[in-house]
Design a protein around this motif. Structure first.
Motif, PDB file in Angstrom:
ATOM      1  N   PHE A  35       4.106 -33.409  56.805  1.00 28.40           N
ATOM      2  CA  PHE A  35       4.400 -33.751  58.197  1.00 28.40           C
ATOM      3  C   PHE A  35       3.946 -35.185  58.515  1.00 28.40           C
ATOM      4  O   PHE A  35       4.705 -35.975  59.080  1.00 28.40           O
ATOM      5  CB  PHE A  35       3.731 -32.755  59.143  1.00 28.40           C
ATOM      6  CG  PHE A  35       3.974 -33.041  60.588  1.00 28.40           C
ATOM      7  CD1 PHE A  35       5.184 -32.701  61.171  1.00 28.40           C
ATOM      8  CD2 PHE A  35       3.014 -33.659  61.364  1.00 28.40           C
ATOM      9  CE1 PHE A  35       5.433 -32.977  62.505  1.00 28.40           C
ATOM     10  CE2 PHE A  35       3.246 -33.935  62.695  1.00 28.40           C
ATOM     11  CZ  PHE A  35       4.458 -33.600  63.273  1.00 28.40           C
ATOM     12  N   VAL A  36       2.732 -35.523  58.118  1.00 32.28           N
ATOM     13  CA  VAL A  36       2.208 -36.869  58.379  1.00 32.28           C
ATOM     14  C   VAL A  36       3.057 -37.929  57.676  1.00 32.28           C
ATOM     15  O   VAL A  36       3.381 -38.973  58.260  1.00 32.28           O
ATOM     16  CB  VAL A  36       0.725 -36.962  57.944  1.00 32.28           C
ATOM     17  CG1 VAL A  36       0.233 -38.391  57.955  1.00 32.28           C
ATOM     18  CG2 VAL A  36      -0.130 -36.089  58.837  1.00 32.28           C
ATOM     19  N   ALA A  37       3.433 -37.670  56.433  1.00 30.60           N
ATOM     20  CA  ALA A  37       4.261 -38.628  55.694  1.00 30.60           C
ATOM     21  C   ALA A  37       5.625 -38.805  56.355  1.00 30.60           C
ATOM     22  O   ALA A  37       6.129 -39.930  56.460  1.00 30.60           O
ATOM     23  CB  ALA A  37       4.431 -38.175  54.246  1.00 30.60           C
ATOM     24  N   LYS A  41       6.130 -42.461  57.806  1.00 29.25           N
ATOM     25  CA  LYS A  41       6.813 -43.320  56.837  1.00 29.25           C
ATOM     26  C   LYS A  41       8.309 -43.058  56.693  1.00 29.25           C
ATOM     27  O   LYS A  41       9.105 -43.979  56.751  1.00 29.25           O
ATOM     28  CB  LYS A  41       6.133 -43.170  55.477  1.00 29.25           C
ATOM     29  CG  LYS A  41       6.638 -44.105  54.425  1.00 29.25           C
ATOM     30  CD  LYS A  41       5.825 -44.010  53.157  1.00 29.25           C
ATOM     31  CE  LYS A  41       6.341 -44.981  52.116  1.00 29.25           C
ATOM     32  NZ  LYS A  41       5.593 -44.903  50.869  1.00 29.25           N
ATOM     33  N   TYR A  42       8.694 -41.810  56.484  1.00 32.16           N
ATOM     34  CA  TYR A  42      10.066 -41.522  56.080  1.00 32.16           C
ATOM     35  C   TYR A  42      11.025 -41.243  57.230  1.00 32.16           C
ATOM     36  O   TYR A  42      12.215 -41.558  57.121  1.00 32.16           O
ATOM     37  CB  TYR A  42      10.085 -40.346  55.094  1.00 32.16           C
ATOM     38  CG  TYR A  42       9.345 -40.656  53.823  1.00 32.16           C
ATOM     39  CD1 TYR A  42       9.855 -41.570  52.915  1.00 32.16           C
ATOM     40  CD2 TYR A  42       8.134 -40.058  53.543  1.00 32.16           C
ATOM     41  CE1 TYR A  42       9.178 -41.880  51.750  1.00 32.16           C
ATOM     42  CE2 TYR A  42       7.439 -40.358  52.384  1.00 32.16           C
ATOM     43  CZ  TYR A  42       7.970 -41.273  51.490  1.00 32.16           C
ATOM     44  OH  TYR A  42       7.288 -41.580  50.350  1.00 32.16           O
ATOM     45  N   ALA A  43      10.563 -40.625  58.283  1.00 30.45           N
ATOM     46  CA  ALA A  43      11.466 -40.258  59.390  1.00 30.45           C
ATOM     47  C   ALA A  43      10.756 -40.382  60.738  1.00 30.45           C
ATOM     48  O   ALA A  43      10.618 -39.404  61.456  1.00 30.45           O
ATOM     49  CB  ALA A  43      11.993 -38.854  59.181  1.00 30.45           C
ATOM     50  N   VAL A  49      11.009 -31.298  66.829  1.00 30.56           N
ATOM     51  CA  VAL A  49      11.615 -29.973  66.642  1.00 30.56           C
ATOM     52  C   VAL A  49      12.322 -29.895  65.287  1.00 30.56           C
ATOM     53  O   VAL A  49      12.206 -28.905  64.567  1.00 30.56           O
ATOM     54  CB  VAL A  49      12.588 -29.662  67.803  1.00 30.56           C
ATOM     55  CG1 VAL A  49      13.351 -28.391  67.544  1.00 30.56           C
ATOM     56  CG2 VAL A  49      11.844 -29.604  69.114  1.00 30.56           C
ATOM     57  N   LYS A  50      13.034 -30.953  64.932  1.00 25.04           N
ATOM     58  CA  LYS A  50      13.747 -30.953  63.643  1.00 25.04           C
ATOM     59  C   LYS A  50      12.761 -31.020  62.476  1.00 25.04           C
ATOM     60  O   LYS A  50      12.983 -30.399  61.436  1.00 25.04           O
ATOM     61  CB  LYS A  50      14.732 -32.111  63.589  1.00 25.04           C
ATOM     62  CG  LYS A  50      15.905 -31.901  64.514  1.00 25.04           C
ATOM     63  CD  LYS A  50      16.996 -32.895  64.283  1.00 25.04           C
ATOM     64  CE  LYS A  50      18.148 -32.582  65.218  1.00 25.04           C
ATOM     65  NZ  LYS A  50      19.313 -33.371  64.923  1.00 25.04           N
ATOM     66  N   LEU A  55      10.132 -28.260  57.936  1.00 24.49           N
ATOM     67  CA  LEU A  55       8.924 -27.751  57.293  1.00 24.49           C
ATOM     68  C   LEU A  55       8.932 -26.224  57.200  1.00 24.49           C
ATOM     69  O   LEU A  55       8.364 -25.660  56.262  1.00 24.49           O
ATOM     70  CB  LEU A  55       7.688 -28.242  58.034  1.00 24.49           C
ATOM     71  CG  LEU A  55       7.455 -29.756  57.910  1.00 24.49           C
ATOM     72  CD1 LEU A  55       6.302 -30.189  58.789  1.00 24.49           C
ATOM     73  CD2 LEU A  55       7.223 -30.158  56.479  1.00 24.49           C
ATOM     74  N   ALA A  56       9.585 -25.560  58.135  1.00 27.31           N
ATOM     75  CA  ALA A  56       9.720 -24.104  58.053  1.00 27.31           C
ATOM     76  C   ALA A  56      10.572 -23.724  56.837  1.00 27.31           C
ATOM     77  O   ALA A  56      10.274 -22.746  56.138  1.00 27.31           O
ATOM     78  CB  ALA A  56      10.322 -23.544  59.334  1.00 27.31           C
ATOM     79  N   VAL A  57      11.620 -24.492  56.578  1.00 24.91           N
ATOM     80  CA  VAL A  57      12.458 -24.247  55.395  1.00 24.91           C
ATOM     81  C   VAL A  57      11.637 -24.483  54.126  1.00 24.91           C
ATOM     82  O   VAL A  57      11.717 -23.710  53.167  1.00 24.91           O
ATOM     83  CB  VAL A  57      13.722 -25.141  55.420  1.00 24.91           C
ATOM     84  CG1 VAL A  57      14.464 -25.086  54.108  1.00 24.91           C
ATOM     85  CG2 VAL A  57      14.625 -24.744  56.567  1.00 24.91           C
TER      86      VAL A  57
END
Length: 81
Positions: A35-37, A41-43, A49-50, A55-57
């Motif tokens: 989540f932190v990354a 950094k990435y998104a 929400v997305k 992360l649920a997937v």
């Protein structure tokens, strides 16, 4: 080609194929680290929400993987069809 690697049960490939394939066990990364990354950094613009759904997937895939790693694969063959 999936190959069981320790500590997973299963039979190794026949000798002619054994040297052609490798299996790698990848440790699970913590959801908080991912989540932190993603946020930093990435998104950074992706709505929270997305990110939570993504992360649920991730958690669901790992849970399924852990469930299936405790069987030889024959017991859960019906999942493939």
């Amino acid at each position: 080609v999936g190959v069981p690697s320790p500590p997973f049960p299963g039979n190794p490939l026949d000798p002619p194929l054994r040297s052609r394939f490798q299996a790698r066990h990848i440790q699970k990364a913590s959801t908080e680290d991912i989540f932190v990354a993603l946020v930093n950094k990435y998104a950074p613009t992706l709505p929270r929400v997305k990110l939570e759904k993504l992360l649920a997937v991730y958690e669901a895939i790992w849970a399924l993987s852990e469930t299936q790693s405790n069987t030889s694969g024959v017991e859960s063959r019906h999942l493939a069809f």
